[in-house]
Design a protein around this motif. Structure first.
Motif, mmCIF file in Angstrom:
data_model
loop_
_atom_site.group_PDB
_atom_site.id
_atom_site.type_symbol
_atom_site.label_atom_id
_atom_site.label_comp_id
_atom_site.label_asym_id
_atom_site.label_seq_id
_atom_site.Cartn_x
_atom_site.Cartn_y
_atom_site.Cartn_z
ATOM 1 N N ASN A 50 -6.079 7.691 -8.778
ATOM 2 C CA ASN A 50 -6.685 8.954 -9.201
ATOM 3 C C ASN A 50 -6.405 10.031 -8.159
ATOM 4 O OD1 ASN A 50 -8.609 8.560 -7.092
ATOM 5 N ND2 ASN A 50 -9.759 7.190 -8.434
ATOM 6 N N VAL A 51 -7.065 11.162 -8.282
ATOM 7 C CA VAL A 51 -6.771 12.273 -7.355
ATOM 8 C C VAL A 51 -7.269 11.988 -5.941
ATOM 9 C CG1 VAL A 51 -6.677 14.086 -9.092
ATOM 10 C CG2 VAL A 51 -8.900 13.438 -8.086
ATOM 11 N N TYR A 52 -8.127 10.964 -5.786
ATOM 12 C CA TYR A 52 -8.651 10.637 -4.457
ATOM 13 C C TYR A 52 -7.805 9.563 -3.772
ATOM 14 C CZ TYR A 52 -12.530 12.871 -6.828
ATOM 15 O OH TYR A 52 -13.298 13.744 -7.558
ATOM 16 N N ARG A 53 -7.242 8.661 -4.593
ATOM 17 C CA ARG A 53 -6.401 7.576 -4.074
ATOM 18 C C ARG A 53 -5.174 7.459 -4.960
ATOM 19 N NH1 ARG A 53 -9.542 4.714 -0.490
ATOM 20 N NH2 ARG A 53 -11.456 5.939 -0.416
ATOM 21 N N SER A 54 -3.993 7.632 -4.390
ATOM 22 C CA SER A 54 -2.786 7.708 -5.214
ATOM 23 C C SER A 54 -2.222 6.320 -5.512
ATOM 24 C CB SER A 54 -1.719 8.542 -4.500
ATOM 25 O OG SER A 54 -1.041 7.733 -3.560
ATOM 26 N N ALA A 55 -1.298 6.288 -6.429
ATOM 27 C CA ALA A 55 -0.631 5.032 -6.799
ATOM 28 C C ALA A 55 0.230 4.514 -5.653
ATOM 29 C CB ALA A 55 0.228 5.238 -8.044
ATOM 30 N N ALA A 56 0.542 5.389 -4.697
ATOM 31 C CA ALA A 56 1.339 4.971 -3.542
ATOM 32 C C ALA A 56 0.481 4.282 -2.492
ATOM 33 C CB ALA A 56 2.033 6.188 -2.934
ATOM 34 N N GLY A 57 -0.857 4.304 -2.690
ATOM 35 C CA GLY A 57 -1.742 3.748 -1.671
ATOM 36 C C GLY A 57 -2.095 4.776 -0.595
ATOM 37 N N GLU A 58 -1.861 6.035 -0.907
ATOM 38 C CA GLU A 58 -2.161 7.110 0.044
ATOM 39 C C GLU A 58 -3.459 7.810 -0.341
ATOM 40 O OE1 GLU A 58 1.315 9.699 1.780
ATOM 41 O OE2 GLU A 58 1.639 9.352 -0.340
ATOM 42 N N PRO A 59 -4.096 8.493 0.617
ATOM 43 C CA PRO A 59 -5.193 9.372 0.219
ATOM 44 C C PRO A 59 -4.653 10.390 -0.792
ATOM 45 C CG PRO A 59 -5.053 9.173 2.616
ATOM 46 C CD PRO A 59 -3.831 8.520 2.057
ATOM 47 N N GLY A 60 -5.375 10.569 -1.896
ATOM 48 C CA GLY A 60 -4.903 11.467 -2.951
ATOM 49 C C GLY A 60 -5.031 12.922 -2.544
ATOM 50 N N GLU A 61 -4.540 13.818 -3.424
ATOM 51 C CA GLU A 61 -4.510 15.238 -3.039
ATOM 52 C C GLU A 61 -5.912 15.845 -2.980
ATOM 53 O OE1 GLU A 61 -3.444 14.097 -5.963
ATOM 54 O OE2 GLU A 61 -3.827 15.515 -7.592
ATOM 55 N N GLN A 62 -6.899 15.173 -3.599
ATOM 56 C CA GLN A 62 -8.276 15.676 -3.487
ATOM 57 C C GLN A 62 -9.162 14.689 -2.719
ATOM 58 O OE1 GLN A 62 -9.932 17.196 -7.230
ATOM 59 N NE2 GLN A 62 -7.838 17.593 -7.899
#
Ligand SMILES: [Zn+2]
Length: 816
Positions: A50-62
């Motif tokens: 989601n916007v908090y946790r990306s599919a890449a395993g990174e912190p999302g943009e929000q």
């Protein structure tokens, strides 16, 4: 030998049968039968990006996280072994949600007699009913009795004296076990902040008696009248519970094992202690001119560039210090930025040494590594504690990021090993001998170096890479044990660090297991489950599956992505795959989500020889195979007895079949061979002729996966001339059949022996079935003399009754 015809047909089939209906329908059949897809996509199990946790395993943009700053004034009452304190929390709601209440962690409440932890503690030493409860009574240790007495005699847990808002207005609150809900008069909107003021106090537990991550330790034998204490204070102030995008409030009851996850924030803490105490704490000492002597400050300055640790308080000074007490007080003031917790230690017994770690870089070019320990720590601490602190930072930073804080401390006290930001508690000690000297065993030395590396390592994981310890012990203990194994073996590889694949074999094959992905308080066998198994798994992932280059890049990426943030298991799994470029779903499934173990057996090897199709060659070979078969015992013995057969006795009666056996070649077959060659396409003929000319050795190896966990097959073979070759077969060989697979190996030279994982790199639990042919396993046997156990019936009471009663003096003599 075997199936020479099989070979030919296999070659012929390979060209035509790729899309045959037979292969297609058997694949479908597998999914209906017992087939288990060990390579199934893990995304089905992981939370949706989601916007908090990306599919890449990174912190999302929000991505967001809360912040809590603390200002605390605390006073230590040495006589009462109690602290009283007042704190102000400034809480920043960075979430997109409006909060009507704030949850606070009251971890000291775990020591209340009616806490969930106390009420659900189970008794594990019942009488054995099969023996009628007579021969095997229930057992309770003196330690357990002492604990029970202490818990009865002392009022434990937090006293919450006041909860107010920033203007001093009292707020409603409800204590729920180890948590407290504070109801806000006005909902706290997204982006707003609020202040909470809490007055609190509690009686400190006797750590040796109660057990726990903090407490006091009493030293009754010190020269000072009444002895001295070391105080370790942790989980000592009401802490804001984490509020997260993945779980909202993390207010699961504290049961003692599942640890903590806090918000990052800045701390200002003043610690009021007896004037002769030395205080170690998270952060930087801000009023050194008020609490340290000029000499101590000069020594600290000198230690910054020293080659070896410099005493700020010498052993002689500490010994002098612990002889007396004082009524005077001193207030130590510490500040810490961007930490998720704050702990401290205080005692007049402390020796203090320090050495600057010149890390370089822009983040924190110089870190003060320091150790605080009583004389009981002795030379062991003097030599190795601070040096181990620095070694840890050198290795861990290489795998993650520069150590970001100004201090890194190791404190000796009653706690075996525990970590907090910039400060760790470590237990090893020396032993006092009769001549007044102090010695330590090899195991105590290993314990000290190992525990300091481990606990300082925790400052990286989870104090900076802020995983949720209450839910996932492995995320900090497993990752940290993996890295402490790296740092430890870089210190001295002869010390067993417990992260080699072979370290986990016994646990992996044991029964009664839960997967690594089990909530902390429900884990069985915490040590092997949450420390050794994930550490060994990561060790295998690094050394065997990804290789160091890919693993180290991906692991560092994970550490840097999530430094000062909150990763979940999915973020770790996704980052490791995304950054390494290797699909590891099967690996996480096998090692983290299942209780399978590794046991790959090499059960059969066929040696095949390519048929030439030339009947004059092939049929002669077959004749030879027939001749090579053993003669039956019946025939052998008849021959030995000199018994002639009818055929031998009657040589005058012979026919065609006596001159031609069933391998006799006729022109009919020779013609068929010619027409076979003529029908081959030019490329087929070329391939066929070359294969015949080379006459290689074809081996088909049958592997069985007995443990269930799919793993790469590390294959090595030895030729008859003694030379060796090897092949790395990726785990994907099991993708269509996770139970048994066959593999063709083609060699120029003849093979004597095949071996799977000969260097024990994959945690294969049964080495014996890794060899073809099987090996004799070397082991030991000891002769022993049976002794009969004594019970109340078999003791020689007639003889024993003659024994004289020992005097007290005689008893003491015997004990010396
Ligand atoms: Zn740990």
């Amino acid at each position: 030998m075997k199936s020479t015809l099989y070979w030919c047909s296999a070659l012929a089939l390979a060209a035509t049968q790729l899309f045959s209906t037979a292969a297609y329908s058997s694949a479908i059949q597998q999914t209906k039968g017992t087939f288990e897809d060990k390579f199934r996509q893990l995304d089905e199990v992981l939370p949706t990006p989601n916007v908090y946790r990306s599919a890449a395993g990174e912190p999302g943009e929000q991505y967001w996280q809360q912040q809590a700053n603390y200002s605390i004034k605390v006073r230590l009452d040495e006589e009462k072994r109690r602290i009283d304190a007042a704190e102000t929390i400034t809480y920043f709601n960075n979430s997109p949600y409006t909060l009507k209440y704030i949850w606070i962690q009251l971890d000291q409440n775990i020591f209340k007699n009616d806490s969930m932890a106390e009420l659900t503690a189970t008794f594990n030493s019942k009488p054995d009913p099969s023996l009628g409860g007579v021969d095997r009574p229930a057992r309770i240790s003196l330690n357990q009795l002492r604990r029970q007495q202490f818990m009865t005699d002392n009022e434990l847990g937090f006293a919450i004296n006041k909860v107010a808002d920033g203007r001093g207005k009292a707020l409603d609150f409800v204590v729920v076990g180890t948590n407290m809900r504070i109801d806000l008069p006005q909902p706290l909107k997204a982006g707003d902040k609020t202040s909470l003021a809490i007055d609190f106090g509690f009686n400190i537990i006797d750590s040796d008696t109660v057990g726990g991550r903090s407490g006091y330790e009493h030293f009754p034998d010190d020269a000072r009248e009444g002895g001295n204490d070391i105080f370790l204070l942790a989980q000592w102030y009401p802490r804001v519970a984490a509020f997260t995008d993945y779980e909202a409030w993390t207010n699961k009851e504290f049961l003692g094992r599942g640890e903590f996850t806090q918000e990052f924030g800045d701390f200002e803490v003043t610690i009021d202690v007896p004037a002769d105490h030395i205080v170690s704490a998270t952060g930087v000492l801000k009023n050194d001119r008020e609490v340290l002597t000029k000499t101590q400050r000069e020594r600290l300055e000198q230690s910054r560039k020293a080659k070896r640790p410099v005493f700020v308080v010498t052993p002689e000074e500490a010994l002098e210090n612990e002889k007396e007490g004082t009524d005077k007080r001193k207030v130590w003031r510490f500040e810490a930025e961007n930490v998720r917790d704050f702990a401290w230690a205080s005692s007049r017994k402390f020796i203090w040494d320090a050495k600057g770690y010149q890390q370089g870089g822009n983040v924190q070019p110089e870190v003060m590594a320091m150790s605080f320990y009583p004389k009981e720590g002795g030379e062991l601490w003097e030599k190795y504690s601070t040096e181990s602190v620095i070694h840890t930072m050198e290795v861990y930073s290489r795998f993650s990021f520069d150590y970001p804080y100004p201090t890194a401390q190791s404190v000796n006290g009653p706690v075996g090993g525990m970590e907090y930001p910039m400060i760790t508690f470590n237990g090893p000690r020396t032993i006092l001998q009769d001549d007044g000297s102090r010695t330590y065993s090899l195991s105590e030395k290993r314990f000290l170096i190992g525990v300091v590396i481990h606990e300082i390592g925790h400052i990286y994981f989870p104090m900076i890479v802020n995983s949720d310890e209450r839910q996932w012990t492995w995320m900090d203990e497993g990752l940290n044990s993996f890295l402490d194994g790296v740092a430890g073996r870089e210190w001295d590889p002869t010390i067993p660090w417990g992260v080699e694949p072979r370290s986990i074999v016994d646990y992996m094959k044991s029964t009664n297991q839960v997967p690594i992905m089990t909530q902390s308080d429900s884990v069985l066998n915490l040590g092997p489950n949450a420390y050794t198994k994930p550490a060994a798994a990561l060790n295998i992932l690094r050394e065997v599956i990804l290789g160091r280059e890919l693993f180290d890049f991906a692991f560092k990426e994970y550490a840097q992505r999530w430094a000062f943030k909150r990763p979940t298991p999915a973020d770790f799994f996704r980052t490791m795959e995304e950054a390494s470029g290797v699909d590891l779903d099967w690996f996480w499934r096998g090692w983290f989500y299942s209780t399978d173990h590794v046991d790959i057996a090499l059960d059969r090897v066929y040696k095949l020889r390519l048929d030439t199709q030339d009947p004059d060659i092939d049929w002669e070979r077959r004749r030879q195979e027939e001749t090579d078969k053993p003669t039956s015992l019946f025939v052998q013995r008849n021959q030995a007895e000199g018994r002639k057969t009818w055929v031998e006795l009657n040589p005058d009666v012979r026919d065609f079949h006596d001159e031609n056996d069933r391998f006799t070649v006729t022109n009919k077959q020779r013609n068929a061979y010619q027409s076979f060659l003529e029908k081959l396409e030019p490329w087929e003929r070329k391939t066929f002729d070359r294969a015949i000319a080379e006459d290689k050795n074809y081996y088909v190896l049958d592997f069985n996966n007995l443990g269930g966990l799919v793993m790469p097959i590390l294959l090595q073979w030895t030729y008859t001339d003694g030379s060796q070759d090897s092949m790395y077969i990726p785990a994907e060989i099991w993708r269509r059949n996770a139970k048994s697979v066959s593999k063709l190996i083609v060699t120029d030279k003849e093979v004597l022996e095949f071996a799977v994982d000969p260097n024990w790199e994959t945690a294969d639990v049964d080495i014996e079935n890794n060899y073809y042919p099987r090996k004799i396993i070397p082991s030991r046997i000891e002769a022993f003399k049976a002794t009969r156990g004594q019970d109340h019936i078999s003791r020689d009471i007639m003889q024993d009754a003659k024994t004289k009663l020992k005097t007290k003096e005689a008893n003491e003599e015997e004990q010396d």
